[in-house]
Design a protein around this motif. Structure first.
Motif: not given
Length: 94
Positions: A1-30
Motif C-alpha cells: 500500500m505504501k508503494e502505491k501512495i509514494i508512487t501516486a504522490v511522486s506522479s502528482v509532483l511532476i505536474f505542480i511546477p507547471w502551474t507557474i505558467l498559469i500564475l505568470r499570466t498575472n501582471k503582479w507575478a511579473l
C-alpha cells in the motif's frame, strides 16, 4: 500500500511546477519582488520534490516503472530549480 501512495504522490509532483505558467499570466507575478519570490518558491518546491522521490526510490525501495520515470523527471526539475536559485543568488551578489 505504501508503494502505491509514494508512487501516486511522486506522479502528482511532476505536474505542480507547471502551474507557474498559469500564475505568470498575472501582471503582479511579473513585477520584481513577487516574481523573485514566486520563482524561488517554485525552485525550492522542485528541489524538495526531487528529494522526496529520491527518498522513496532509495530508502523505501519503491522501484516500479512509473517511479523510475518520476525519479528522472523530478531529478531534472530539482537540477533546474537549483540552477534557478544559484542564478538568482549570483545576480543578488553582483
Amino acid at each position: 500500500m505504501k508503494e502505491k501512495i509514494i508512487t501516486a504522490v511522486s506522479s502528482v509532483l511532476i505536474f505542480i511546477p507547471w502551474t507557474i505558467l498559469i500564475l505568470r499570466t498575472n501582471k503582479w507575478a511579473l513585477e520584481s519582488p513577487a516574481a523573485e519570490i514566486l520563482i524561488f518558491s517554485y525552485a525550492g518546491f522542485m528541489i524538495a520534490s526531487a528529494a522526496f522521490v529520491i527518498w522513496g526510490y532509495i530508502k523505501e525501495k519503491v522501484q516500479n516503472t512509473l517511479m523510475k520515470g518520476c525519479l528522472v523527471i523530478n531529478c531534472l526539475y530539482g537540477v533546474g530549480g537549483a540552477a534557478a536559485i544559484i542564478m538568482m543568488l549570483v545576480q543578488k551578489l553582483v
